[in-house]
Scaffold this active site. Structure first.
Site, short mmCIF file in Angstrom:
data_model
loop_
_atom_site.label_atom_id
_atom_site.label_comp_id
_atom_site.label_asym_id
_atom_site.label_seq_id
_atom_site.Cartn_x
_atom_site.Cartn_y
_atom_site.Cartn_z
N ARG A 36 6.92 20.75 -19.93
CA ARG A 36 8.00 21.48 -20.61
C ARG A 36 8.14 22.90 -20.06
O ARG A 36 9.26 23.42 -19.94
CB ARG A 36 7.74 21.52 -22.11
CG ARG A 36 8.06 20.19 -22.75
CD ARG A 36 7.88 20.20 -24.24
NE ARG A 36 8.61 19.09 -24.82
CZ ARG A 36 8.39 18.60 -26.02
NH1 ARG A 36 7.45 19.12 -26.80
NH2 ARG A 36 9.09 17.59 -26.48
N LYS A 193 10.86 -1.64 -34.54
CA LYS A 193 11.56 -2.02 -35.75
C LYS A 193 13.06 -1.76 -35.72
O LYS A 193 13.51 -0.74 -35.22
CB LYS A 193 10.98 -1.26 -36.93
CG LYS A 193 9.56 -1.69 -37.26
CD LYS A 193 9.07 -0.96 -38.50
CE LYS A 193 7.79 -1.60 -38.99
NZ LYS A 193 7.28 -0.89 -40.16
N GLY A 350 11.03 8.48 -27.59
CA GLY A 350 9.77 7.83 -28.00
C GLY A 350 8.94 7.31 -26.84
O GLY A 350 8.64 8.02 -25.89
N GLY A 373 13.62 13.06 -30.33
CA GLY A 373 14.53 12.99 -31.47
C GLY A 373 15.96 13.36 -31.13
O GLY A 373 16.91 12.71 -31.58
#
Ligand code: AMP
Length: 392
Positions: A36, A193, A350, A373
């Site tokens: 980063r 999921k 993710g 996110g």
């Protein structure tokens, strides 16, 4: 959407309030991964070379609005100075005015902005306090752009604002993948999921031409179509939701690609005994852990006729050999097509970055977002407050 970049503003003699993401992992008091930090270098160097004073504003961890010594940004200083090749002046917010006044054309780093209770509250008073420290606002933290915080949203409205190099690169890549993409567009959505990716699937069926559904979430769709999925990870209570996503896809003319064959095992473990069966032939004591070769071939054929690919989530239990095969093979196919100039490939969110790295495919993708996110919310079609605040 339109936004200014660093090239559109005269930075000479200006204090540039630069929101960056240097929320890096730290082990034993040392930054253990500088990715980063490395990625903000072009923006900071550009400001310096243009004669401006970069005043870095950043968060670190979740101190929840009060000073927490272990979450001081001081720990990033050596890595930041090494990456930039120049000294960096560190200051608390209280002393920032004075520090900046004596730091012409030098890099200043302000202490963890989340020590301030007003940051996460998007408090106008904190934004004004920050605005008073500079002449121009530059946001280079796409990964924090899904939060409406004082340093990402309110501040952007108080000074001439622009996107930093990394932010602009990210926005350009995302725009090329979903904003005004070259068609056909194929999306791959995998992972554990359906429940965590409902908005994502809902948005994509209206925008892409082909949607590959893989990983654990494919089991929910297979079950909703009446297939026995045995002990597989499956959200049986979402059968109606899955069916309505399929119906919406049909209305929008989006082809859904579900596994036609699957790799099953009796335990969720590396090298577990396994076999390939048709998607409707998982026995009651088995679980689906990956897509089979027929499905992999179908995905490959879909990629081969596509112009744009957007990918989030693995196609199987990719951490466990050999259930990483579908993810690896499809990722390598996308990488090859990209290298040949036939495909624009964008991936993020993710576990996706880890999965593509493991497949050795990440380097050849057109763009890999590490934003997590923010990338997912963008893929869900949501407005990102930090981006919206930059628009002109
Ligand atoms: P996500 O964070 O939603 O992208 O999900 C990633 C996780 O999904 C990884 O840890 C995978 O191991 C897991 N996963 C993918 N496919 C399956 C599957 N068929 N059964 C169980 N877990 C899976």
């Amino acid at each position: 959407m339109n936004w200014k970049t660093l090239d559109d503003l005269d930075l000479l003699g200006k204090r540039v309030l630069t929101r960056v993401d240097i929320n890096v992992p730290v082990e034993n008091g040392l930054v253990s991964d500088t990715t980063r930090i490395d990625r903000i270098v072009p923006t900071v160097r550009h400001i310096l070379q243009a004669g401006g004073t970069p005043v870095l504003i950043a968060h670190f961890g979740r101190p929840k609005g009060k000073p927490v010594p272990e979450m001081s940004l001081k720990v990033t200083l050596p890595a930041l100075e090494a990456a930039l090749g120049v000294p960096v002046k560190f200051t608390t917010l209280d002393e920032a005015h004075e520090t900046i006044a004596f730091a012409k054309n030098q890099v200043v780093l302000i202490e963890n902005i989340r020590f301030e209770p007003g940051e996460e509250a998007n408090d106008p008073a904190l934004a004004q306090r920050l605005a008073n420290l500079g002449d121009i606002y530059c946001n280079d933290a796409f990964s924090a752009a899904h939060r409406a915080h004082a340093s990402t949203e309110a501040l952007a409205r108080l000074r001439p604002a622009c996107a930093g190099r990394l932010m602009a690169e990210e926005l350009d890549a995302l725009e090329a993948a979903l904003g005004a993409p070259q068609r056909p567009v194929v999306a791959v959505v995998g992972g554990a999921k359906v429940s965590s990716k409902l908005d994502l699937l809902g948005n994509l069926v209206g925008k892409v031409d082909h949607l590959v559904i893989g990983g654990g979430m494919a089991n929910t769709f297979l079950a909703a179509l009446g297939h026995d999925v045995g002990k597989s990870l499956c959200e049986h209570d979402l059968a109606n939701t899955a069916r309505s996503i399929l119906a919406n896809a049909e209305i929008s003319g989006c082809e859904i690609i579900l596994p036609s064959d699957v790799v099953v095992a009796r335990s969720f473990a590396a090298n577990a005994d396994h076999k390939t069966v048709e998607a409707n032939a998982c026995s009651a004591d088995a679980m689906i852990l990956d897509a089979g070769p027929e499905t992999i071939a179908q995905i490959g054929a879909c990629f081969a006729q596509a112009r744009t690919l957007i990918w989030n989530g693995p196609l199987g239990a990719f951490e466990l050999v050999p259930f990483d095969r579908a993810t690896n093979t499809a990722a390598q196919a996308a990488a090859t097509l990209t290298k040949m100039g036939k495909l624009i490939s964008v991936a993020g969110g993710g576990d996706t970055v880890a999965a593509l790295n493991q497949a050795g495919a990440a380097e050849d993708f057109t763009y890999i977002s590490t934003a997590g996110g923010a990338f997912l919310e963008w893929m869900e079609g949501k407005d990102l407050p930090g981006v919206a605040a930059l628009s002109t």
